[in-house]
Design a protein around this motif. Structure first.
Motif, PDB file in Angstrom:
ATOM      1  N   GLU B  17       0.937  -1.389  -0.116  1.00  0.00           N
ATOM      2  CA  GLU B  17       0.053  -0.035  -0.108  1.00  0.00           C
ATOM      3  C   GLU B  17       0.764   1.197   0.075  1.00  0.00           C
ATOM      4  OE1 GLU B  17      -4.168  -1.364   2.035  1.00  0.00           O
ATOM      5  OE2 GLU B  17      -2.473  -0.673   3.364  1.00  0.00           O
ATOM      6  N   ASP B  18       1.947   1.372   0.838  1.00  0.00           N
ATOM      7  CA  ASP B  18       2.691   2.451   0.851  1.00  0.00           C
ATOM      8  C   ASP B  18       3.199   2.730  -0.326  1.00  0.00           C
ATOM      9  OD1 ASP B  18       2.205   2.833   3.586  1.00  0.00           O
ATOM     10  OD2 ASP B  18       4.081   2.123   4.282  1.00  0.00           O
ATOM     11  N   TYR B  21       0.860   3.898  -2.988  1.00  0.00           N
ATOM     12  CA  TYR B  21       0.184   5.429  -2.554  1.00  0.00           C
ATOM     13  C   TYR B  21       1.310   6.480  -3.229  1.00  0.00           C
ATOM     14  CZ  TYR B  21      -3.183   3.421   0.847  1.00  0.00           C
ATOM     15  OH  TYR B  21      -4.261   2.782   1.220  1.00  0.00           O
ATOM     16  N   HIS B  22       2.609   5.936  -2.677  1.00  0.00           N
ATOM     17  CA  HIS B  22       3.666   6.580  -3.374  1.00  0.00           C
ATOM     18  C   HIS B  22       3.452   6.981  -4.934  1.00  0.00           C
ATOM     19  CE1 HIS B  22       7.446   8.551  -3.761  1.00  0.00           C
ATOM     20  NE2 HIS B  22       8.143   7.390  -4.503  1.00  0.00           N
ATOM     21  N   ALA B  25       0.723   9.209  -5.687  1.00  0.00           N
ATOM     22  CA  ALA B  25       1.226  10.639  -5.805  1.00  0.00           C
ATOM     23  C   ALA B  25       1.843  11.313  -6.823  1.00  0.00           C
ATOM     24  CB  ALA B  25       1.841  10.764  -4.306  1.00  0.00           C
ATOM     25  N   ILE B  95      -7.899   7.596  -6.031  1.00  0.00           N
ATOM     26  CA  ILE B  95      -8.149   6.927  -4.568  1.00  0.00           C
ATOM     27  C   ILE B  95      -7.903   5.584  -4.613  1.00  0.00           C
ATOM     28  CG2 ILE B  95      -9.649   6.758  -2.620  1.00  0.00           C
ATOM     29  CD1 ILE B  95      -9.027   9.522  -3.524  1.00  0.00           C
TER      30      ILE B  95
END
Lengths: 427, 168
Positions: B17-18, B21-22, B25, B95
Motif C-alpha cells: 500500500e505504501d 500510494y507513493h 502521488a 483514490i
C-alpha cells in the motif's frame, strides 16, 4: 422554395466558406437525421464479426439499436432491436451466439432471422393477429460490399454497389493486403466520445494540413524511433515529408492518397518495428508482388490512404488499418467506434506488430488521436461565438487546377458540397 | 520440504500500500521522471479495450500496450507542451483501496487494487475513471519496482471519459 445554402462556394473568387451554424444548430441536426442518416448507406459491421450461424452483435447504428446477426442458414441480417409488442430491446448482450432473442418483458421470442416464434398466451389474440407479420422490423435495405455491411433506411436508395462509386477501388486496396482477400475485424473495440459535432470528425479524418501542428509530438516520436522525417517536397501547399493527394470518389466520398513515410505493417519496414521484423515484412512484400504484380503491390504497401465513405465511415489505411464510424449524440457530441482490421492469415507476430503500429497513432491512448480530439473539442468550444463570427474559411488550394493535395481543403469541400446538396440547399 | 519463510522475505499489504500510494502521488503530481524510476527495465503498461479486459495485447486491440521504450516515449510526449490533449495538464486525483496481494513467486509479487481516478480539465465536467490495477511488482531492496502495470477500466465503453492521454 429551396433552403438557403450553408456554404458560400465562389469559384470565381476561389473562396469557400462554411456557415458555422451547421455545427451548432439543433434544427439542422434534426434535419440531418432525415436528409443524411435517413437516406444514405450507413455502415453496420463487417462479415468477419459473425463467423458462424447464430453469431450476433448488438450495437447502435446511426443511433438505432440493431442486431447484426446470422441466422441458422448463415444469412446475414440487420434487425431493429425493438420488440414488436411494446418496444423493449430484445437483445441485451453485446455479442454471442443465439438461436432466439426473447424479450424479457412479456416473453415474445424471435428467431435469429427476425421471425416471431413465440407469443406467450397467444390464444388471447384474435384471428386478425398475424404472427408472421410481427417479425422484428429491419432497415429498408441491407447490402454488403466484400464483407462491409451497410444499411439504408430509404427503400428507394440506389444499390450499395452504385452508392460506393469509386470508393470501392480504395476498399479493394485495403482488402488486397490479404492473400485470400479476407480481412477481419480484430477483437477489442475502442468506443469513445468526442465533445464536438460529428462532421468535424469527417474533416479531421482526411485533413493532412493539421498534421505538423496538431501532431508534432507524434512526428517527434517517429523521429525518436528512427523514422526519417524529411522536410516537405518543394511544392506549394505540401506540409508532410512526402507528397499526397486528395481524390474525389463520387457521391460525397473521397480519400487521401499519400506516398508513405510512416511505415506499414503491410509491407514497408521502419526501424520502429525492430530488426527482427525485417525478414517477415520482406516476405509479406514478396507475397504481395507475386500475387498482385510489382505496381499494384507498391500501391498497397507504399501508399497510405484515409478514406471517407459519406457520411460517417472512415477507413484509415495508414500506420495500421482502422475502421471507424461515428454518430451524433446531440449537436456538440459524437460517439466514435473504432476497430482494427487485419488479414485473416496474418502470423501471430505480424498481428502483434499491426496492433502495436495502430497504437502508435490511433485511439484514445494513441500518440495522435487524443490531440485530434482536443482540436475538435476546441473548435466546438470556439463555435460558441458562431453568430458573431459566422464563417469557417475552407478555400485552401481552391485556385489549383488538376491535382489536389492532401493538405489542401478540396476534399473537405467535396464533403460540404454533398452535405449541402442533400440538405436541400442550393449551392 | 519447503524452508520456513524468513521474516525478511515476507511482503505485507502495508508495504505494498505504501508503495502504491507513493506511485499514485507521483502520477497525480506529474512527477513522471520520478515515476519512471519505479519501473523495471522491462516494465510494461497496459490498458485493454473496455470490452476485452482479460485479453492479450498481441491478439486484441488495446487502448495502451507500452513496452519500456514506449513508456519512455509516452512520457516525452505528455510532458511536451505540444501534447495538446494534456496541455494544460489534467488535474488528477486517485483514490486507491482494496489492495490485495494475489501471490508471490520468487521475487515477483502479484497485486490487485481498486482505484477511482478523478480527472479535471478547464470548463469540463469531472471525469471519473473507475477500475482495478493489476501489478507485477519486483522486490527491490526495501521496496519494489513495477514490472507490469495493467489498468482495467470498469466502464463498458470509454464513452464520456474520452481519452487516456495521461498516465492512468
Amino acid at each position: 422554395m429551396s433552403a438557403r445554402s450553408y456554404i458560400i462556394d465562389d469559384r470565381e473568387r476561389k473562396t469557400f466558406l462554411l456557415d458555422r451554424e451547421v455545427l451548432v444548430s439543433e434544427d439542422i441536426l434534426r434535419k440531418e437525421m432525415a436528409h443524411i442518416f435517413g437516406r444514405c448507406w450507413i455502415y453496420v459491421g463487417h462479415a468477419s464479426e459473425l463467423k458462424a450461424p447464430g453469431d450476433f452483435r448488438s450495437r447502435k447504428v446511426a443511433g438505432r439499436p440493431v442486431i447484426f446477426c446470422r441466422d441458422q442458414a448463415g444469412e446475414f441480417h440487420c434487425l431493429f432491436n425493438t420488440c414488436r409488442h411494446r418496444g423493449a430491446i430484445v437483445c441485451t448482450q453485446r455479442e454471442g451466439n443465439a438461436r432466439r432473442f426473447m424479450c424479457i418483458y412479456h416473453g415474445w421470442t424471435y428467431g435469429n432471422d427476425g421471425q416471431l416464434l413465440r407469443v406467450p398466451g397467444d390464444d388471447a389474440y384474435f384471428e386478425a393477429f398475424d404472427k408472421a407479420a410481427h417479425g422484428l422490423r429491419r432497415p429498408a435495405r441491407f447490402e454488403d460490399y466484400r464483407g462491409f455491411w451497410f444499411m439504408c433506411l430509404d427503400p428507394d436508395a440506389s444499390p450499395l454497389h452504385d452508392y460506393l462509386a469509386e470508393a470501392k477501388d480504395y476498399i479493394d486496396l485495403v482488402i488486397d493486403q490479404s492473400p485470400s482477400g479476407q480481412m477481419e475485424i480484430i477483437a477489442g473495440v475502442q468506443e469513445y466520445d468526442v465533445a464536438a459535432n460529428w462532421k468535424l470528425m469527417v474533416e479531421n479524418s482526411v485533413d493532412d494540413y493539421h498534421l505538423p501542428s496538431t501532431h508534432s509530438t507524434w512526428l517527434n516520436f517517429m523521429a525518436n524511433s528512427g523514422v526519417k522525417i524529411e522536410p516537405p517536397p518543394k511544392e506549394a501547399g505540401l506540409v508532410l515529408p512526402t507528397k499526397g493527394l486528395a481524390v474525389e470518389l463520387g457521391n460525397g466520398h473521397f480519400t487521401t492518397d499519400n506516398v508513405n513515410f510512416r511505415g506499414r505493417p503491410v509491407a514497408k519496414w521502419i526501424p520502429l518495428y525492430g530488426e527482427a521484423a525485417k525478414a517477415e515484412i520482406a516476405d509479406i512484400r514478396s507475397e504481395l508482388v507475386g500475387r498482385l504484380g510489382a505496381e499494384r503491390a507498391s500501391r498497397v504497401a507504399d501508399t497510405n490512404r484515409n478514406l471517407v465513405i459519406f457520411p460517417n465511415l472512415v477507413i484509415n489505411d495508414g500506420s495500421s488499418v482502422t475502421v471507424r464510424t461515428f454518430y451524433p449524440e446531440g449537436v456538440g457530441r459524437m460517439h466514435v467506434t473504432a476497430w482494427a482490421l487485419g488479414p485473416v492469415e496474418e502470423s501471430e507476430n505480424a498481428r502483434a506488430r499491426r496492433l502495436d503500429a495502430f497504437l502508435t497513432f490511433y485511439g484514445p491512448g494513441g500518440f495522435a488521436t487524443p490531440d485530434d480530439v482536443e482540436a475538435l473539442e476546441l473548435v466546438q468550444q470556439g463555435l460558441a461565438n458562431w453568430s458573431e463570427d459566422r464563417w469557417s474559411e475552407m478555400s485552401r488550394g481552391m485556385g489549383k487546377e488538376g491535382e489536389q493535395l492532401n493538405s489542401d481543403e478540396h476534399h473537405l469541400r467535396i464533403f460540404w458540397r454533398r452535405w449541402n446538396e442533400l440538405m436541400g440547399a442550393e449551392a | 520440504m519447503t524452508a520456513p519463510v524468513a521474516p525478511k522475505d515476507l511482503v505485507t499489504r502495508a508495504q505494498v500500500e505504501d508503495f502504491l500510494y507513493h506511485e499514485a502521488a507521483l502520477l497525480d503530481e506529474w512527477q513522471l521522471e520520478a515515476w519512471q524510476e519505479l519501473l523495471t527495465d522491462d516494465a510494461c503498461y497496459y490498458v485493454p479495450s473496455n470490452d476485452q479486459p482479460e485479453s492479450d495485447h498481441r491478439r486484441a486491440l488495446f487502448l495502451i500496450a507500452d513496452d519500456r521504450e514506449r513508456i519512455r516515449q509516452r512520457i516525452i510526449r505528455v510532458q511536451d507542451p505540444n501534447c495538446h490533449a494534456e496541455y494544460p495538464k489534467s488535474r488528477t486525483r486517485r483514490i486507491i483501496g482494496n489492495v490485495r496481494i494475489l501471490g508471490v513467486e520468487g521475487d515477483l509479487i502479484g497485486v490487485a487494487a481498486n482505484f477511482v481516478c478523478y480527472r479535471f480539465r478547464r470548463y469540463e465536467r469531472i471525469r471519473e475513471y473507475v477500475g482495478s490495477y493489476r501489478y507485477l511488482l519486483r522486490r527491490s531492496g526495501d521496496s519494489f519496482r513495477i514490472k507490469e502495470r495493467r489498468v482495467l477500466i470498469d466502464a463498458h465503453e470509454l464513452g464520456t471519459l474520452g481519452s487516456v492521454s495521461f498516465i492512468l
